[in-house]
Design an enzyme around this catalytic site. Structure first.
Site, PDB file in Angstrom:
ATOM      1  N   LYS A   1      69.654  79.494 102.014  1.00  0.00           N
ATOM      2  CA  LYS A   1      68.557  80.517 101.844  1.00  0.00           C
ATOM      3  C   LYS A   1      67.226  80.149 102.370  1.00  0.00           C
ATOM      4  CE  LYS A   1      66.700  82.816  97.449  1.00  0.00           C
ATOM      5  NZ  LYS A   1      66.669  82.809  96.245  1.00  0.00           N
TER       6      LYS A   1
ATOM      7  N   SER B   1      67.204  87.319  94.270  1.00  0.00           N
ATOM      8  CA  SER B   1      66.678  87.246  95.429  1.00  0.00           C
ATOM      9  C   SER B   1      67.584  86.715  96.683  1.00  0.00           C
ATOM     10  CB  SER B   1      65.434  86.492  95.374  1.00  0.00           C
ATOM     11  OG  SER B   1      65.428  85.201  94.848  1.00  0.00           O
TER      12      SER B   1
ATOM     13  N   SER C   1      68.634  84.911  90.401  1.00  0.00           N
ATOM     14  CA  SER C   1      68.596  85.306  91.855  1.00  0.00           C
ATOM     15  C   SER C   1      69.826  84.712  92.481  1.00  0.00           C
ATOM     16  CB  SER C   1      67.325  84.743  92.550  1.00  0.00           C
ATOM     17  OG  SER C   1      66.259  85.432  92.037  1.00  0.00           O
TER      18      SER C   1
END
Lengths: 98, 478
Positions: B78, B153, B177
């Site tokens: 990420k 996210s 997330s």
């Protein structure tokens, strides 16, 4: 809880974010709505409850006062390279005092 | 050869038996990315040099009798986790020019275990969001329905795993997330106990809740990644607890699972409820005891979260000042304008919203009413879980109240988006570990959309949590 335009401008100044007129109106509305939502916490009787201060109850996590990173070669250059404006080995800033 | 469709476990076995090379495995992943990612937009950056790295690993692998945990495994990271020498944007324009000057501890660890990093994945800006629509670089699409969000996210991470564009992913979870996108994309996602995994090198959002964790195709794969990244770290004072090897109940001892009655009220999609209840039935038939429990402060988790997190965010994002790193406004005359304009031009609306909220809540005159109260409620929420875990071994429920929603459907009102995290935020407030695993699909608008089952475990007992999850995976058997 309703937040005024003056308060929005004050917060924006504290947060160091320049807002447009449109954003100020938008935040006036949105922040008021969110604050009304979080006020649900008023329903909770938290008398005598010790507030949490972080994500863990561990305290005083110590380590030796010695350099940890064994591979620092070139790291200073990496950090300097990240700054938008540098001069020799310095990061350039505008004058703090006028 | 479609080696990108393998699980980590299968790939390890295949590499060991020399059925294929690391180079072939990585090539298949990169080919899949070329074919699918222009549509999905899971990746912000792909590392072509992964091919060369694969070649080096193949040469090394010749002599290795017992390859490390993630040897040759292609993974995605990420974009809020630092990989030295590579861009790390955190999904934000304000970091678009930023190149990481060090490796995050988890990256050091997976590199040491031989993983091949394929690239950095898309995310909501500074991890603020539940749909990846807040990314400054465009949204990611859900592989199960291209007009649907992948969740957020860690939307890019979840989509990449679901679409076989990597074999495993590293994401972060502050309020859901990892788990929520895992649920929306039909993959496994684990948020470890706060303190199980080092946050050194994770661009901080809310430091008392953030955790790095794996997204993978199976529970066994998630465990492999977790084992590689967990552990104490001198660079993160909160990551000191060594993970206990927790005893699990054998099949003769009855596993007690608590279902919070507060999770099955208003707002839960009836189709999702059906799938979750059907999963419970299968688990009960296999011998577990399922009982109703109560988490009395459950409904206060979201308001407490949306006071505490913006407060921590307002402090953590103060460093983005147009001076140290990242984007700097071209038009400032004074120092104040350097800050004011850089942040105005570099941050997106949700980020500004949360900074403003946090600044307000922490400002003089409001601190007691909001922040202090929220931290007290947080203590009560944590206590709810402590009490519950005296009676049950595991807590379970739906990960999200609905399946993946359509792009643009929740963006008009910020509160609407916040409600997507109704089942996930309490876990971060309490610091306990939780995992989302696929439990079935609902059909909506001609598309089969995944539904996630959330399993919540005791502090630092990820081993037990993963073991139960792996067992349920077999029982639920989609």
């Amino acid at each position: 809880m309703s937040i005024s335009k003056k308060e929005v401008m004050h917060i924006a100044r504290l947060a160091r974010i320049e807002l447009t007129e449109e954003e100020i109106s938008k935040f006036e509305k949105e922040l008021s709505e969110i604050l009304t939502f979080v006020e649900e916490l008023n329903e909770v009787d938290a008398k005598g409850v010790k507030p949490m201060t972080g994500g863990t109850s561990f305290a005083n996590m110590m380590r030796q006062d010695a350099t940890l990173d064994d591979n620092l070669e070139g790291k200073q250059a990496n950090i300097l390279r990240a700054a938008p404006i540098t001069k020799n080995e310095w990061v350039e800033v505008k004058a703090v005092f006028e | 050869m479609n080696l990108n469709k393998l699980t980590i476990k299968e790939a390890r076995a295949g590499l060991k038996e020399k059925k294929f090379s690391v180079r072939e495995l990585v090539d298949d992943c990169l080919t899949a990315i070329k074919e699918k990612d222009s549509t999905l937009h899971a990746y912000l950056e792909v590392f072509e040099e992964a091919r060369k790295e694969a070649g080096i690993l193949d040469k090394m692998g010749q002599d290795l009798r017992d390859p490390p945990l993630l040897f040759g495994i292609p993974m995605s990271v990420k974009d809020n986790i630092l990989v030295e020498g590579k861009r790390s944007t955190a999904g934000s324009k304000i970091l678009a020019p930023y190149t990481a000057s060090y490796d995050a501890t988890v990256i050091r660890k997976i590199k040491k275990q031989g993983a091949v990093i394929l690239g950095k994945t898309n995310m909501d800006e500074f991890a603020m969001g539940s749909s990846t629509e807040n990314s400054a670089f465009g949204p990611t699409k859900n592989p199960h329905g291209l007009n649907r969000v992948p969740g957020g996210s860690s939307g890019g991470s979840a989509a990449a795993v679901a679409a076989d564009l990597c074999l495993g992913a590293i994401g972060s979870d502050t309020g859901g997330s990892i788990r929520q996108p895992a649920s929306f994309c039909g993959v496994v996602g684990l948020k470890p106990t706060y303190g199980s995994v080092s946050r050194h090198g994770l661009i901080a959002m809310a430091s008392s809740l953030d955790q790095i964790g794996p997204l993978a195709k199976t529970v066994a794969d998630a465990r492999i990644i977790f084992d590689a990244i967990k552990g104490a770290d001198n660079f993160d004072a909160t990551a000191k607890q060594e993970n206990e090897s927790s005893a699990t109940k054998s099949h003769s001892q009855k596993l007690r699972i608590g279902i919070p009655k507060e999770y099955f009220g208003q707002g839960l999609d009836p189709e999702v409820e059906k799938i979750i209840k059907s999963a419970f039935k299968k688990i009960e038939n296999a011998g577990a005891i399922i009982e109703e429990i109560s988490l009395p402060h459950a409904k206060y988790a979201l308001p407490a979260y949306y006071i505490i997190v913006p407060s921590e965010v307002s402090a953590n994002l103060a460093r983005f000042d147009g001076i140290r790193y990242g984007f700097k406004t071209p038009t400032a005359d004074t120092l104040f304008e350097v800050y004011g304009k850089s942040r105005a031009e570099g941050f997106g609306p949700e980020v500004k919203r949360r900074i403003m909220l946090g600044t307000y809540v922490l400002s003089a005159g409001y601190y007691d009413a909001y922040y202090l109260k929220a931290q007290k409620v947080r203590a009560l929420i944590k206590k709810d879980f402590e009490e519950a875990f005296k009676k049950v071994d595991l807590i379970a429920g739906p990960t999200t109240p609905t399946p993946a929603f359509s792009l643009g459907s929740h963006t008009a009102n910020p509160l609407e988006m916040y409600l997507a995290d109704i089942y996930t935020v309490a876990i971060n407030l309490a610091g306990i570990p939780a995992l989302s695993m696929p439990a079935g699909n609902v059909t909506d608008d001609g598309k089969k959309l995944p539904v996630g089952l959330q399993l919540i475990g005791k502090w630092f007992q990820e081993d037990a949590l993963l073991e139960y999850a792996e067992y349920f995976e077999k029982i639920i058997e989609i």
